[in-house]
Design a protein around this motif. Sequence first.
Motif, short mmCIF file in Angstrom:
data_model
loop_
_atom_site.label_atom_id
_atom_site.label_comp_id
_atom_site.label_asym_id
_atom_site.label_seq_id
_atom_site.Cartn_x
_atom_site.Cartn_y
_atom_site.Cartn_z
N ILE A 173 -33.95 40.40 -29.19
CA ILE A 173 -32.64 39.71 -29.14
C ILE A 173 -31.51 40.23 -29.11
O ILE A 173 -30.63 39.73 -28.34
CB ILE A 173 -32.67 38.58 -30.45
N LEU A 191 -32.71 32.59 -23.46
CA LEU A 191 -33.82 32.41 -24.52
C LEU A 191 -34.67 30.95 -24.39
O LEU A 191 -35.88 31.12 -24.60
CB LEU A 191 -33.05 32.35 -25.85
N ILE A 202 -40.58 39.82 -32.51
CA ILE A 202 -39.03 39.84 -32.18
C ILE A 202 -38.34 41.12 -32.82
O ILE A 202 -38.73 41.71 -33.86
CB ILE A 202 -38.60 38.44 -32.95
N TYR A 233 -30.73 34.57 -33.05
CA TYR A 233 -32.08 34.63 -33.70
C TYR A 233 -32.36 33.42 -34.40
O TYR A 233 -33.39 32.81 -34.44
CB TYR A 233 -32.00 35.76 -34.77
#
Lengths: 277, 242
Positions: A173, A191, A202, A233
Amino acid sequence: MSLSPAAGIGFKPQHFDDVMRCHADGLWLEVHPENYMVDGGPRLAMLDALAERFPLSLHGVSLSLAAAALPDAVHLQRLRRLIDRVQPALVSEHMAWSTWAGRYVPDLLPFPRTHEALAHLVRNVVHTQERLGRRVSLENPSHYLVLDGHDWSETDFLAELVRRSGCGLLLDINNVYVSSHNLGADPVAYLDAFPLRAVTEIHLAGHAADDTDPTLLIDSHDAPIMDAVWSLYRHVVSRGTSLPTLIERDGDVPAFANLLAERGRAQTLLETVGMAA
Amino acid sequence: MSALARFQDDFADALYDERAFAPVDQAAFAIYRNTAMRACLDALEANYPAVVCLVGRDWFRAAAALHASQSPPRDGRLFTYGDDFPDFIGTFPPASDMPYLGDVARLDRLWVESLVAADASVLDAATMTTLGPDGIAALRLRVHPATRTFAAASPAVTIWQASRAGVAVGADLVWQPEYAIVTRGHLEVGVAAVEAPVLRFLEAIAEGVSLADAALSTVAIHPDARIDLILASLLNAGAFAT
């Protein structure tokens, strides 16, 4: 050992004693396998000790899967030996190239996402998965350059790579944030278009402004995770994507307790937002 | 050649020297150049700590940058990077007033080699004493995979040890050849200064001859060598494997 959707920490040798004393629920650790491709000695002994207590993730940096050549056979053998030895829960690499014409460039280099590049990448990933006897996940890169000649958007390219090779994806991310900033794109749109169903892990990390051109952000891994990355996130987790999440830190490495605190923040998000979604 | 291969050729070349390649015109290209070079310098710095200590970090990184552009990495395992750095720094004109530097770098290198070498059980003195004198004489010992020998025309061992300990070399330094053995008896790499006969004896054993023949070949060159003491010290250092 398999991995529950808990938060992990990038392992640094200086934290070994702290890590071995740590009993945080669900903690797992990630290492760069290259550092442990040794014949023996204390490094391997340390990795063995970690593997006995924690689930491990091997996150390679030098397979060069996006090159127009197969990955190095000896390197793949070494990786296979390490996998057989520590039985990692996750194995991942980067959607980038670094080895070319006998030279290893210690960086993750970009390429135009052409049909031809996709064909090479699919072939290299399939070959790697065959040699390793398991699925690997590929990480979305950080971008700095505007390259010409893309045939695909990155998210479509990744989705097609997954479809053709059967690989998983590692969603970094921080890379999404850095790349979107540098290329002038919308990270949330990226995303939302990301093939989340293929994601196995992740990554969260810190970034910094470039020294010479402060309008550029660098995926430097040398600072705490920024709020903007935390909020992306949260966006991913709230969509029901509760996945093993790694706190990456490679430069200006703080005390283990600091990393554990950052890891706690991710863990809490997974347990509260993730469960509610 | 495929378009991807051509792109990689151009990109890799442009990382190491200026040439016409469209992305180079973007300021961001320097990020790749800088990241790759920084990783090379970090690796050399990690692999040659005694040299860093002797010349200072800035001087080291300037010299290492020259080396990295002439001799870029070939292996993704960066702890192996710089196998030709001792030769480079040993003949680097700005280092000509430090004629021991190449030797010190070689010892740094042997330290890393020992660190990552294969595991093997260390042969201890107790095992040896179960054999009678004749048994010992005929024995062909196996040198531990992590054992290395080092010989230098300069007092590089003393200088290396002071650098690793972070202390200044004493004013009593004598300019003379020095020898060392590098061992990893118990998961920790050790460097011990030794006399020339020890090295001769260990090298003879490494060639695969019996202890008796190794002793003879050592005494032929060093008539005063005390083989009993040499063997005991090598066993104690963990130089042999079972």
